[in-house]
Enzyme design. Structure first.
Site, short mmCIF file in Angstrom:
data_model
loop_
_atom_site.label_atom_id
_atom_site.label_comp_id
_atom_site.label_asym_id
_atom_site.label_seq_id
_atom_site.Cartn_x
_atom_site.Cartn_y
_atom_site.Cartn_z
N LEU A 65 23.64 11.20 95.31
CA LEU A 65 23.82 12.61 96.22
C LEU A 65 23.75 13.99 95.19
CD1 LEU A 65 26.28 11.35 98.59
CD2 LEU A 65 23.79 11.63 99.13
N PRO A 66 23.51 15.26 95.71
CA PRO A 66 23.22 16.29 94.96
C PRO A 66 25.01 16.59 94.25
CG PRO A 66 22.12 16.60 96.81
CD PRO A 66 22.82 15.27 97.12
N THR A 96 26.03 12.77 90.02
CA THR A 96 26.71 13.37 88.88
C THR A 96 27.52 14.44 89.36
OG1 THR A 96 24.98 13.51 87.34
CG2 THR A 96 26.53 14.86 86.71
N LYS A 171 29.50 11.55 81.29
CA LYS A 171 28.17 12.29 81.17
C LYS A 171 28.47 13.65 81.06
CE LYS A 171 24.56 13.22 83.90
NZ LYS A 171 23.31 12.98 83.50
N LYS A 246 24.14 23.08 86.47
CA LYS A 246 25.02 22.32 87.36
C LYS A 246 26.01 21.69 86.31
CE LYS A 246 25.41 18.35 89.93
NZ LYS A 246 25.05 17.13 90.56
#
Ligand code: NAD
Length: 296
Positions: A65-66, A96, A171, A246
């Protein structure tokens, strides 16, 4: 194995396809009907909500998902996954997001008997399609072992990073460094060319000297240096500047909670924010060089 998959976008779509190719059966949900239709054509069954996926007797659920808001809503919302699955269903979130949100959702999942892993990826849409993603996984050892065969259908490097949330930590630390190194390479390449050097010669020097890194060698931001890099095709494709923005935001926000200074990460974030404000967020993140060349 019967797997539920939610979030069939640029990454989730090809990841789900690779699970089908590996022989798993899939029940999928995405609010975007075309994304669902494409997977149904490939052999998946459609569900009309996260709750419907949870009730489809799946053994594993994967989400791609975003943002953290989407993840919290899909897992913890009234018609979400946690309110509708039985105990024992394995949950894997590959979005992420920030480590704090990941740990919060994993805690709720575990409390009701559902083991959960965070498993964000690197490798981009190319890696998702080819099934060669790197998965950075956080969660208990035994749950990691259980998930390994499933993740292996979508990726090549599956790395256990430690407890819940540590996949996201790996990450965002890597991507913060990537953002910083790209800004550094962009600044150095722009300076060298402004001072009269030929870009290819300068890149050759950097790539055989101590300045060498992935951003100089594989994704050099100067047009024409690497034939196959986004810089040589108008910065199309690749890893979008807004996605880098982001990830830098996630890193600086996590750093604020940890009271850990990230001076260069914050500078890189501000540069990408400026670039995005100028309307270039869709370009590959190497296009940040245009800020230094006065072309943004
Ligand atoms: P995307 O926007 O292409 O896809 C996200 C999908 O989620 C969309 O299809 C959207 O309709 C769906 N969605 C939204 N709300 C939903 C809900 N409530 N239930 C189910 N589905 C819902 O994004 P993407 O590029 O596939 O990225 C997904 C995640 O992977 C992000 O967290 C991103 O940061 C990360 N990521 C992306 C890349 C990349 O190169 N694109 C690389 C590594 C990691």
């Amino acid at each position: 194995m019967h797997i539920g998959f939610l979030g069939l976008g640029n990454m989730g779509g090809p990841m789900a396809r690779n699970l089908l190719k590996a022989g798993h059966s899939l029940t999928v949900f995405d609010p975007f009907p075309q994304a669902v239709a494409a997977l149904v054509e490939a052999g998946a069954s459609a569900a009309d909500s996260p709750a419907a996926v949870a009730k489809a007797r799946v053994e594993v659920i994967i989400t791609m998902l975003p943002t953290a808001e989407h993840v919290k809503q899909v897992y913890r919302g009234k018609d979400g996954l946690l309110a509708n699955i039985g105990p024992g269903v394995l949950l894997i979130d590959s979005s992420t997001i920030d480590p704090l949100s990941t740990r919060e959702v994993a805690k709720y999942a575990l409390a009701q008997g559902n083991p959960m892993l965070d498993a964000p990826v690197s490798g981009g849409t190319g890696g998702a399609a080819a099934g060669t993603l790197t998965f950075m996984v956080g969660g208990p050892d035994s749950v990691f072992d259980q998930a390994l065969p499933i993740l292996s259908a979508m990726g090549k490097n599956i790395v256990h990073c430690g407890a819940a949330g540590n996949g996201q930590v790996a990450k965002i630390a890597n991507n913060m460094l990537l953002g910083i190194s790209m800004v550094g390479v962009a600044e150095a390449m722009a300076l060298g060319v402004a001072l009269g050097m030929e870009a290819k010669v300068l890149a050759g020097i950097i790539n055989t000297s101590s300045g060498r890194c992935w951003s100089s060698e594989v994704n050099n931001p100067f047009p024409g240096v690497l034939e196959n890099a986004p810089a040589s095709r108008g910065y199309s494709g690749g890893f979008g500047s807004d996605l880098m923005l982001k990830d830098l935001g996630l890193a600086t926000e996590a750093a604020r909670h940890a009271r850990q200074p990230v001076a260069l990460g914050a500078v890189a974030q501000q540069l990408y924010q400026t670039f995005s404000l100028q309307g270039h967020g869709g370009l590959d993140f190497s296009a940040i060089i245009n800020l230094f060349r006065g072309e943004a």
